[in-house]
Design a protein around this motif. Structure first.
Motif, PDB file in Angstrom:
ATOM      1  N   THR A   1       0.835  -1.206   0.000  1.00  0.00           N
ATOM      2  CA  THR A   1       0.000   0.000   0.000  1.00  0.00           C
ATOM      3  C   THR A   1       0.870   1.256   0.000  1.00  0.00           C
ATOM      4  OG1 THR A   1      -1.767  -1.146   1.177  1.00  0.00           O
ATOM      5  CG2 THR A   1      -1.787   1.260   1.256  1.00  0.00           C
TER       6      THR A   1
ATOM      7  N   LEU B   1       0.044  15.461  -2.065  1.00  0.00           N
ATOM      8  CA  LEU B   1       0.668  14.504  -1.156  1.00  0.00           C
ATOM      9  C   LEU B   1       2.143  14.344  -1.507  1.00  0.00           C
ATOM     10  CD1 LEU B   1      -0.226  12.607   1.177  1.00  0.00           C
ATOM     11  CD2 LEU B   1      -0.417  10.784  -0.538  1.00  0.00           C
TER      12      LEU B   1
ATOM     13  N   SER C   1      -5.853   4.427   4.167  1.00  0.00           N
ATOM     14  CA  SER C   1      -5.470   5.345   5.247  1.00  0.00           C
ATOM     15  C   SER C   1      -5.091   4.586   6.518  1.00  0.00           C
ATOM     16  CB  SER C   1      -6.609   6.321   5.542  1.00  0.00           C
ATOM     17  OG  SER C   1      -6.940   7.075   4.398  1.00  0.00           O
ATOM     18  N   GLN C   2      -5.871   3.555   6.845  1.00  0.00           N
ATOM     19  CA  GLN C   2      -5.614   2.792   8.077  1.00  0.00           C
ATOM     20  C   GLN C   2      -4.295   2.016   7.978  1.00  0.00           C
ATOM     21  OE1 GLN C   2      -7.516   2.935  10.969  1.00  0.00           O
ATOM     22  NE2 GLN C   2      -5.671   1.920  11.746  1.00  0.00           N
TER      23      GLN C   2
ATOM     24  N   SER D   1      -1.688   9.575  -4.351  1.00  0.00           N
ATOM     25  CA  SER D   1      -3.081   9.807  -3.914  1.00  0.00           C
ATOM     26  C   SER D   1      -3.606   8.574  -3.209  1.00  0.00           C
ATOM     27  CB  SER D   1      -3.957  10.133  -5.130  1.00  0.00           C
ATOM     28  OG  SER D   1      -5.320   9.981  -4.828  1.00  0.00           O
ATOM     29  N   TYR D   2      -4.279   8.799  -2.063  1.00  0.00           N
ATOM     30  CA  TYR D   2      -4.914   7.689  -1.349  1.00  0.00           C
ATOM     31  C   TYR D   2      -6.040   7.087  -2.186  1.00  0.00           C
ATOM     32  CZ  TYR D   2      -2.606   8.925   3.094  1.00  0.00           C
ATOM     33  OH  TYR D   2      -1.685   9.163   4.087  1.00  0.00           O
ATOM     34  N   THR D   3      -6.823   7.959  -2.830  1.00  0.00           N
ATOM     35  CA  THR D   3      -7.977   7.497  -3.607  1.00  0.00           C
ATOM     36  C   THR D   3      -7.536   6.656  -4.805  1.00  0.00           C
ATOM     37  OG1 THR D   3      -9.222   9.475  -2.965  1.00  0.00           O
ATOM     38  CG2 THR D   3     -10.025   8.233  -4.875  1.00  0.00           C
TER      39      THR D   3
ATOM     40  N   VAL E   1       0.787   4.157  -2.936  1.00  0.00           N
ATOM     41  CA  VAL E   1       0.495   5.568  -2.661  1.00  0.00           C
ATOM     42  C   VAL E   1       1.665   6.445  -3.099  1.00  0.00           C
ATOM     43  CG1 VAL E   1       0.034   7.273  -0.857  1.00  0.00           C
ATOM     44  CG2 VAL E   1      -1.086   5.034  -0.767  1.00  0.00           C
TER      45      VAL E   1
ATOM     46  N   LYS F   1      -1.495   4.454   8.391  1.00  0.00           N
ATOM     47  CA  LYS F   1      -1.434   4.888   9.788  1.00  0.00           C
ATOM     48  C   LYS F   1      -0.770   3.816  10.653  1.00  0.00           C
ATOM     49  CE  LYS F   1      -4.317   6.291  13.711  1.00  0.00           C
ATOM     50  NZ  LYS F   1      -5.698   6.456  14.233  1.00  0.00           N
TER      51      LYS F   1
ATOM     52  N   TYR G   1       1.128  16.790   3.362  1.00  0.00           N
ATOM     53  CA  TYR G   1       0.471  17.558   2.300  1.00  0.00           C
ATOM     54  C   TYR G   1       1.127  18.928   2.168  1.00  0.00           C
ATOM     55  CZ  TYR G   1      -3.398  14.326   1.535  1.00  0.00           C
ATOM     56  OH  TYR G   1      -4.159  13.238   1.186  1.00  0.00           O
TER      57      TYR G   1
ATOM     58  N   GLN H   1     -10.723   3.497   0.301  1.00  0.00           N
ATOM     59  CA  GLN H   1      -9.810   4.571   0.672  1.00  0.00           C
ATOM     60  C   GLN H   1      -9.534   4.588   2.186  1.00  0.00           C
ATOM     61  OE1 GLN H   1     -10.563   7.867   2.177  1.00  0.00           O
ATOM     62  NE2 GLN H   1      -8.386   8.389   2.056  1.00  0.00           N
ATOM     63  N   PRO H   2     -10.575   4.346   3.034  1.00  0.00           N
ATOM     64  CA  PRO H   2     -10.292   4.264   4.472  1.00  0.00           C
ATOM     65  C   PRO H   2      -9.314   3.137   4.815  1.00  0.00           C
ATOM     66  CG  PRO H   2     -12.622   4.644   4.118  1.00  0.00           C
ATOM     67  CD  PRO H   2     -12.027   4.347   2.774  1.00  0.00           C
TER      68      PRO H   2
END
Length: 297
Positions: free
Chosen positions: A8, A55, A33-34, A17-19, A12, A37, A50, A29-30
């Motif tokens: 992941t 990004l 992000s997780q 971009s996360y999307t 990215v 993180k 950012y 997308q969440p």
């Protein structure tokens, strides 16, 4: 063999971009992000930031990217290595710059075929930048390159030092015994390699010693193939800068000559290059130590 958080992270970093990463990985997308993180918490560093709504990798992120890309390429190489064990064969993917195709690359290929029947060679010829890009993406095991380049993510081993000279045909009427200032050569057409090649970088270095650049030559032609450059030079079309070994036979036969330069004597290394922290480093260096003494004979 590769942690999903690292996959992941790589995605990215590539798409910015996360999307878009979520779309490419077929996850939400969440979830992207997780995973990032969790990776940041695990490493205790910030990987992305950012700037002006775009990004960007942090310095820690850039370092992790270099490491993970190296890890990914070596992981792929190791899987290939495991599959080859039962067959008593091992693939070796290498490349060399075009300036080295006259003697060094053919000599290495001949040596491997004669002494190491267990190695299946895959060879490519490209310029220095392309070699480094292919190493970075994991498509090559190692490369033979020349020129100036960023060594941060590579292990670099000098092989030999090769004189880099100015070359022309005797048809141009230049005196082989006289030393010329670079400014005296600007009226001759310049025949030169493409940007991205090691030869182009070294030529720029030579011109830069006299505060000159390629555009200072009244007439110039860029050719990406050294063999074509030699043929053009033999017709008396202009001058060029290249490794002496490329034109050693033509100089000996008299179809080309070295143009001696005043107060300039450039000898540049030929390098063996591979990714840092390479699991197969010992294998590469063993092959190098076997081959080099035979090449110098």
């Amino acid at each position: 063999m590769f942690d999903h958080k690292l996959i992941t992270f790589l995605t990215v970093a590539k798409v910015g971009s996360y999307t878009k990463a979520a779309e490419e990985l077929y996850i939400s997308q969440p979830a992207v992000s997780q995973q990032l993180k969790n990776l940041e918490e695990e490493l205790n560093v910030k990987l992305f930031t950012y700037k002006k709504r775009k990004l960007h990798l942090t310095q820690s992120g850039k370092q992790l990217l270099l490491f993970v890309e190296s890890l990914r390429s070596q992981s792929n190489k190791f899987k290939e290595h495991l599959h080859a064990i039962p067959k008593n064969k091992r693939p070796l993917h290498l490349a060399a710059t075009q300036s080295l195709t006259n003697s060094m690359l053919p000599d290495l290929i001949s040596f491997v075929n004669e002494r190491h029947s267990e190695i299946i060679l895959h060879c490519d010829v490209m310029n220095t930048k392309e070699c480094l890009d292919q190493l970075h993406s994991g498509k090559l095991d190692f490369a033979l390159v020349e020129g100036n380049f960023d060594t941060e993510q590579f292990t670099v081993r000098p092989l030999i030092d090769e004189p880099f000279i100015a070359v022309a045909s005797p048809k141009l009427g230049l005196d082989p015994n006289r030393e010329y200032k670079l400014t005296e050569l600007l009226n001759f057409p310049l025949i030169y390699r493409e940007s991205g090649s090691g030869s182009y970088a070294i030529m720029q270095q030579i011109l830069g010693t006299q505060n000159l650049k390629v555009s200072d030559f009244d007439q110039r032609t860029q050719i990406s193939n050294p063999e074509t450059i030699k043929q053009v030079l033999e017709m008396g079309t202009g001058i060029s800068f290249m490794y002496r070994g490329i034109v050693a036979r033509q100089i000996h036969e008299g179809s080309l000559m070295e143009v001696k330069l005043h107060a300039i004597n450039i000898t540049h290394p030929i390098y063996l290059v591979y990714l840092n922290n390479n699991y197969f480093e010992k294998e590469y260096l063993q092959l190098l130590d076997e081959w080099l003494p035979t090449y110098h004979e």
